[in-house]
Design a protein around this motif. Sequence first.
Motif, mmCIF file in Angstrom:
data_model
loop_
_atom_site.group_PDB
_atom_site.id
_atom_site.type_symbol
_atom_site.label_atom_id
_atom_site.label_comp_id
_atom_site.label_asym_id
_atom_site.label_seq_id
_atom_site.Cartn_x
_atom_site.Cartn_y
_atom_site.Cartn_z
ATOM 1 N N GLY A 277 7.553 7.461 -3.249
ATOM 2 C CA GLY A 277 6.893 8.562 -3.915
ATOM 3 C C GLY A 277 5.385 8.436 -3.800
ATOM 4 N N TYR A 278 4.707 9.485 -4.185
ATOM 5 C CA TYR A 278 3.261 9.520 -4.026
ATOM 6 C C TYR A 278 2.674 10.377 -5.133
ATOM 7 C CZ TYR A 278 -1.100 9.590 -1.316
ATOM 8 O OH TYR A 278 -2.378 9.410 -0.878
ATOM 9 N N VAL A 279 1.849 9.750 -5.948
ATOM 10 C CA VAL A 279 1.186 10.529 -7.004
ATOM 11 C C VAL A 279 -0.325 10.364 -6.888
ATOM 12 C CG1 VAL A 279 3.118 10.492 -8.635
ATOM 13 C CG2 VAL A 279 1.479 8.624 -8.645
ATOM 14 N N THR A 280 -1.050 11.425 -7.206
ATOM 15 C CA THR A 280 -2.508 11.333 -7.178
ATOM 16 C C THR A 280 -3.001 10.840 -8.538
ATOM 17 O OG1 THR A 280 -2.578 13.670 -7.744
ATOM 18 C CG2 THR A 280 -2.826 13.106 -5.434
ATOM 19 N N LYS A 281 -4.207 10.330 -8.520
ATOM 20 C CA LYS A 281 -4.715 9.674 -9.729
ATOM 21 C C LYS A 281 -5.079 10.639 -10.846
ATOM 22 C CE LYS A 281 -6.118 5.230 -7.878
ATOM 23 N NZ LYS A 281 -7.219 4.284 -7.589
ATOM 24 N N LEU B 150 5.843 3.071 -5.385
ATOM 25 C CA LEU B 150 5.298 4.383 -5.745
ATOM 26 C C LEU B 150 3.803 4.343 -5.463
ATOM 27 C CD1 LEU B 150 5.651 7.196 -7.063
ATOM 28 C CD2 LEU B 150 5.516 6.078 -9.294
ATOM 29 N N ALA B 151 3.360 5.177 -4.556
ATOM 30 C CA ALA B 151 1.954 5.170 -4.175
ATOM 31 C C ALA B 151 1.128 5.984 -5.168
ATOM 32 C CB ALA B 151 1.795 5.740 -2.776
ATOM 33 N N LEU B 152 -0.075 5.514 -5.335
ATOM 34 C CA LEU B 152 -0.973 6.098 -6.329
ATOM 35 C C LEU B 152 -2.331 6.171 -5.674
ATOM 36 C CD1 LEU B 152 -1.176 6.639 -9.459
ATOM 37 C CD2 LEU B 152 -1.876 4.271 -9.639
ATOM 38 N N SER B 153 -2.864 7.374 -5.518
ATOM 39 C CA SER B 153 -4.109 7.438 -4.773
ATOM 40 C C SER B 153 -5.050 8.525 -5.237
ATOM 41 C CB SER B 153 -3.801 7.621 -3.293
ATOM 42 O OG SER B 153 -4.987 7.807 -2.573
ATOM 43 N N MET B 154 -6.310 8.270 -5.004
ATOM 44 C CA MET B 154 -7.346 9.263 -5.248
ATOM 45 C C MET B 154 -7.211 10.404 -4.255
ATOM 46 S SD MET B 154 -9.984 8.065 -7.297
ATOM 47 C CE MET B 154 -11.540 7.303 -6.828
ATOM 48 N N PHE B 155 -6.661 10.065 -3.088
ATOM 49 C CA PHE B 155 -6.706 10.995 -1.979
ATOM 50 C C PHE B 155 -5.373 11.701 -1.813
ATOM 51 C CE2 PHE B 155 -10.673 9.205 -0.821
ATOM 52 C CZ PHE B 155 -10.572 7.883 -1.207
ATOM 53 N N ASP B 156 -5.446 12.940 -1.454
ATOM 54 C CA ASP B 156 -4.213 13.659 -1.218
ATOM 55 C C ASP B 156 -4.147 14.151 0.221
ATOM 56 O OD1 ASP B 156 -5.191 16.764 -2.855
ATOM 57 O OD2 ASP B 156 -6.037 15.651 -1.210
#
Lengths: 209, 209
Positions: free
Chosen positions: A102-106, A81-87
């Motif tokens: 999956g991908y969620v922003t911080k 599951l990716a977690l990033s500042m950037f979208d």
Amino acid sequence: MTIKIIIADDHQLFIDGIKSILSKSFDIDIIAEANNGLEVLKLLKHGILPDIILTDIRMPIMDGISLTKTVSKDYSKLKVLALSMFDQTIDVIEMLEAGAKGYVTKNIDKSELHLAIHTVMKGHYFFSKNLPKDIQDWFHKENLIPNDQLLTKRETEILELIVKGRTSLQMAKHLKLSKYTIDTHRKNIHKKLGIKSNTGLVNYALKNL
Amino acid sequence: MTIKIIIADDHQLFIDGIKSILSKSFDIDIIAEANNGLEVLKLLKHGILPDIILTDIRMPIMDGISLTKTVSKDYSKLKVLALSMFDQTIDVIEMLEAGAKGYVTKNIDKSELHLAIHTVMKGHYFFSKNLPKDIQDWFHKENLIPNDQLLTKRETEILELIVKGRTSLQMAKHLKLSKYTIDTHRKNIHKKLGIKSNTGLVNYALKNL
DNA sequence: ATTTATATACCTAACATTAGGTATATGAAA
DNA sequence: TTTCATATACCTAATGTTAGGTATATAAAT
């Protein structure tokens, strides 16, 4: 049954934040943490195997994309599951192509993070709802429709010419069609692949055709 | 010592023309002819081995580019000299990348064709002098200068961003530079690599970086 | 000390792409 | 037979790239 998680992020402060949020859940267990991708791989090699790896994209030494690629190849049961500042679209697509689930922003909140973890755990994809709309488009087109049926003959032909660097006008002359027709095909390719730029198409084509 | 040549072209008329030009030379021997790439490969498999294959680029069944790739791989001692109606940069570059040792257009005269054959035979590259200037640029940059010293740090950075699909304006903001500066770097990259288009750069980068 | 390479910045005109439509014809599938 | 997919064609406005320049500052090399 508890969900075992490894967190990977180069900002210790952020790891601590996530830990404090998730530690209150009975069914989630953070079994380890790491400050870069290589550390995660070391943990896996030592038999510390989670259900989900919650990882930042940009990290020193080994980034999240490389980590995800390796995990997808060598530990295919693990979910990333990716977690990033950037979208930014390109980041999300790269992570998904690497094999992330999956991908969620911080800036997501506690309940959304829980939802993300449980959704991915069940084998579904999850995306922060604040991600750009074109990602959802890309995802649906890219994953729900088999790739080889995606583009029509004509569209594939035009994509190949785009990769070769031909302009719309050159293609029109070569195929004896109107430039308008070429541009219509381009737009359909864009829609189907969820990729809006010429450079993105070349990337796609060189990796997928 | 005579130079053995196979001619491949889907226009019989053209083969005949070349034959009549070259047949007057004592030191050149056309040992076979073919109407497409596959026929050439069949000849090679039957032990009919020339020194030089003089081939058209666009042919039915198997084109000159595919032929050149196979020959470069499986018969590396044979030299391929491309012969084409077209002098578009992309064609020339594709043939060179496939392994061709030279490129002449179909409007060259007798003496130039002789020169081309002898030059290639000696192990040098040869190009029609009427090819676009940027091909010579590309060739010199690509082949005479080691790749890793070609682009500066900044240029490499910008090339990578171009590959990721960033626009000049996005890059300018990200790197805190003027859009004009980004465009200047782009132009220098174009000059150095002899590649003028965005799509060409992505092709180059994905194959070379 | 002068030239060269690197990095920066500006200007303009021409060309190309992208995004938003609309519209028609044809053949295949429901 | 009506709908769907494919392929075609047109229009416009906004955005982006490419090509032609010029110009300045700094650091390294001859």
